[in-house]
Scaffold this motif. Structure first.
Motif, short mmCIF file in Angstrom:
data_model
loop_
_atom_site.label_atom_id
_atom_site.label_comp_id
_atom_site.label_asym_id
_atom_site.label_seq_id
_atom_site.Cartn_x
_atom_site.Cartn_y
_atom_site.Cartn_z
N SER A 207 -86.49 93.06 65.40
CA SER A 207 -86.89 92.68 66.70
C SER A 207 -87.17 91.05 66.72
N LEU A 208 -87.34 90.52 67.79
CA LEU A 208 -87.92 89.07 68.08
C LEU A 208 -88.97 88.87 66.97
N TYR A 209 -90.02 89.33 67.08
CA TYR A 209 -91.18 88.97 66.28
C TYR A 209 -90.96 89.22 64.81
N ASP A 210 -90.18 90.04 64.45
CA ASP A 210 -89.91 90.38 62.95
C ASP A 210 -89.05 89.07 62.45
N ALA A 211 -88.13 88.79 63.21
CA ALA A 211 -87.30 87.57 62.75
C ALA A 211 -88.18 86.31 62.91
N LEU A 212 -88.75 86.17 63.77
CA LEU A 212 -89.98 84.79 63.77
C LEU A 212 -90.80 84.92 62.71
N LYS A 213 -91.43 86.09 62.17
CA LYS A 213 -92.35 86.33 61.42
C LYS A 213 -91.79 85.95 60.15
N THR A 214 -90.44 86.32 59.46
CA THR A 214 -89.79 85.96 58.39
C THR A 214 -89.54 84.56 58.37
N THR B 157 -88.34 78.86 73.69
CA THR B 157 -87.71 77.83 72.69
C THR B 157 -88.01 76.54 72.83
N SER B 158 -88.88 76.16 73.72
CA SER B 158 -89.20 74.67 74.00
C SER B 158 -89.89 74.31 72.82
N LYS C 31 -80.94 82.17 68.62
CA LYS C 31 -79.73 81.28 68.23
C LYS C 31 -80.34 79.97 68.93
N ILE C 32 -80.84 79.78 69.89
CA ILE C 32 -81.51 78.56 70.50
C ILE C 32 -82.61 77.83 69.36
N ASN C 33 -83.14 78.86 68.73
CA ASN C 33 -84.06 78.08 67.71
C ASN C 33 -83.21 77.58 66.71
N ALA C 34 -82.21 78.54 66.20
CA ALA C 34 -81.57 78.30 64.92
C ALA C 34 -80.64 76.75 65.36
N TRP C 35 -80.17 76.54 66.53
CA TRP C 35 -79.43 75.43 66.84
C TRP C 35 -80.18 74.39 66.80
N LYS C 36 -81.80 74.45 67.39
CA LYS C 36 -82.34 73.45 67.61
C LYS C 36 -82.85 72.80 66.27
N LYS C 37 -82.49 73.36 65.07
CA LYS C 37 -82.79 72.80 63.57
C LYS C 37 -81.92 71.65 63.69
#
Length: 460
Positions: free
Chosen positions: A432-439, A342-343, A270-276
């Protein structure tokens, strides 16, 4: 020196030509790149581990000299780590494991050229520099995930430099083997490296590359041991004379760790998505400075153990009489990685996840008044469970903790912890976190490639 090299080359060529078994020659030529990649990976893993450890020691040295310095080094470290990645190698950010997973998916005839965005020499350099900046600044990150991306980059470059006449090697197998070798060298856990490649990365049958995988893991591990010495990542915690009833607190801690790990993964996404929504460089820098000052405040006013990889927590709770953490430490060991990961800088989540699980096990075992040896079992189970909640790889997590402590008698306890956490985690978040980031990385790379192709057509 040149004469010696020429002599060795001629001698090796003569010996090779004397082999009359063509299949043996072919297999030998296919094996050599894996051996070379494994040797380089072992050297790089040890060098990176020493650099990373030096960074943590430097951070602690600065804070021992003057604790107020955290309010200076944290913002500088976070911003510098992010800037290095942004300016020179955008895909060197974060752990590195999702990038390797994405590279495996891209290892097909149509998209294999895109792998260079994820695995390259530039990635290796920026991964080290960015993660070093972040750890000196107090970032709660680890080196294990970055080591895997570094190893994948090494194996990819070795494969790329092979001459045209060399027998072709599957890029997918090369990358997966590199990742396994990297994990083996990082944790000194050869079985963990093999299981990781199969459970987390592989969608093909292991028979296709099992020999290369096994030899690469062995060579990388032996190289690392030769340079760094034979060691256990954690040591030998006392776990003898533990009753079977310890399974109940193991399941309790595993369930709690699975919930927290899944929630941490969701929070980071969610933080990564918000940072966009941060469109300008000034906005990014402001976010990083505020994040760094937040962590710095917690470290200065409450507890410094929010900083760094968290290995000190694991060492203290497992090997000293001071086994029970304060109730807030599990939250701290999740806040630190959430903000650091997430930095936008480089840094892994493996070690922070293990320390978060250790702190959960430590707190709960104190509440229910377990014996020191039972507490050790529960702490190790918490480590497996939290790592499983992040990676969704229960067997990899169990084997890694098993090998880093040499507690083979706990195999059933640790596997139970992994399975309980896996089930609980799936109830909260299926991916998983990794799978979501991979996508996310795959979508970004394919979008960038499509834009480049479109621009080329316009110019033509």
């Amino acid at each position: 020196m040149l004469r010696i090299l020429v002599y060795l080359r001629r001698s090796l060529k003569k010996a090779f030509d004397n082999l009359h078994n063509e299949k043996l020659k072919h297999n030998l030529l296919q094996a050599i790149p894996f051996w070379i990649g494994s040797l380089i990976t072992g050297v790089f893993a040890v060098m990176y581990a020493k650099i990373f450890t030096w960074g943590e020691k430097l951070m602690n040295f600065i804070l021992d000299w003057n604790a107020w310095m955290i309010f200076i080094i944290a913002p500088i470290g976070f911003v510098l780590s992010w800037w290095l990645v942004k300016e020179f190698a955008p895909y060197s950010k974060g752990s590195g494991i999702p990038q390797v997973m994405a590279a495996v998916d891209l290892a097909n005839p149509r998209e294999h050229k895109k792998i260079r965005n994820l695995l390259s020499l530039k990635i290796i350099i920026l991964k080290v520099l960015s993660s070093l900046s972040l750890i000196i600044g107090g970032g709660a990150v680890g080196r294990e995930g970055p080591t895997i991306q570094i190893a994948g980059s090494v194996f990819r470059k070795v494969n790329e430099y092979l001459p045209e006449w060399w027998p072709k090697i599957s890029k997918k197998n090369m990358i997966m083997t590199g990742a396994a070798a990297g994990l083996s060298a990082a944790f000194n856990t050869p079985l963990g490296g093999i299981v990781f490649a199969v459970e987390e990365l592989s969608k093909t049958h292991i028979n296709y590359f099992k020999t290369a995988l096994f030899t690469a893991v062995i060579i990388a591990g032996l190289t690392a041991q030769t340079l760094a010495g034979s060691y256990l990542y954690l040591g030998y915690p006392k776990t003898s004379d533990v009753a079977l009833t310890v399974m109940f607190p193991v399941m309790l801690v595993s369930g709690v760790s699975g919930v927290f790990a899944s929630q941490l993964s969701v929070l980071m996404l969610k933080i990564n998505a918000w940072k966009k929504n941060l469109k300008t460089q000034r906005a990014h820098i402001l976010f990083l400075v505020l994040s760094a000052l937040f962590i710095a405040s917690l470290a200065y006013f409450v507890n410094r153990e929010i900083l760094g990889s968290g290995k000190e927590i694991m060492d203290r709770t497992l090997f000293s009489d001071d086994k029970h953490e304060e109730w807030y430490m599990p939250l701290f060991r999740m806040i630190g990685p959430a903000v650091s990961f997430t930095s936008g800088g480089a840094g892994g989540i493996f070690a922070p996840a293990l320390s978060a699980g250790a702190s959960i096990g430590s707190v709960i075992s104190g509440w229910i008044e377990l014996t020191p040896n039972e507490t050790n079992v529960v702490i190790l189970s918490g480590m497996v469970a939290f790592l499983t909640g992040i990676t969704r790889a229960p067997f990899t997590s169990a084997i890694i903790v098993l090998e880093m402590t040499d507690r083979h008698s706990l195999i059933f306890h640790l596997m139970l912890a992994g399975m309980v956490s896996s089930i609980v985690s799936l109830m909260i978040s299926r991916r998983s976190l990794y799978d979501a980031l991979k996508t996310t990385y795959l979508a970004e790379i394919r979008s960038e490639t499509a834009l480049e192709n479109s621009n080329k057509k316009i110019r033509q």
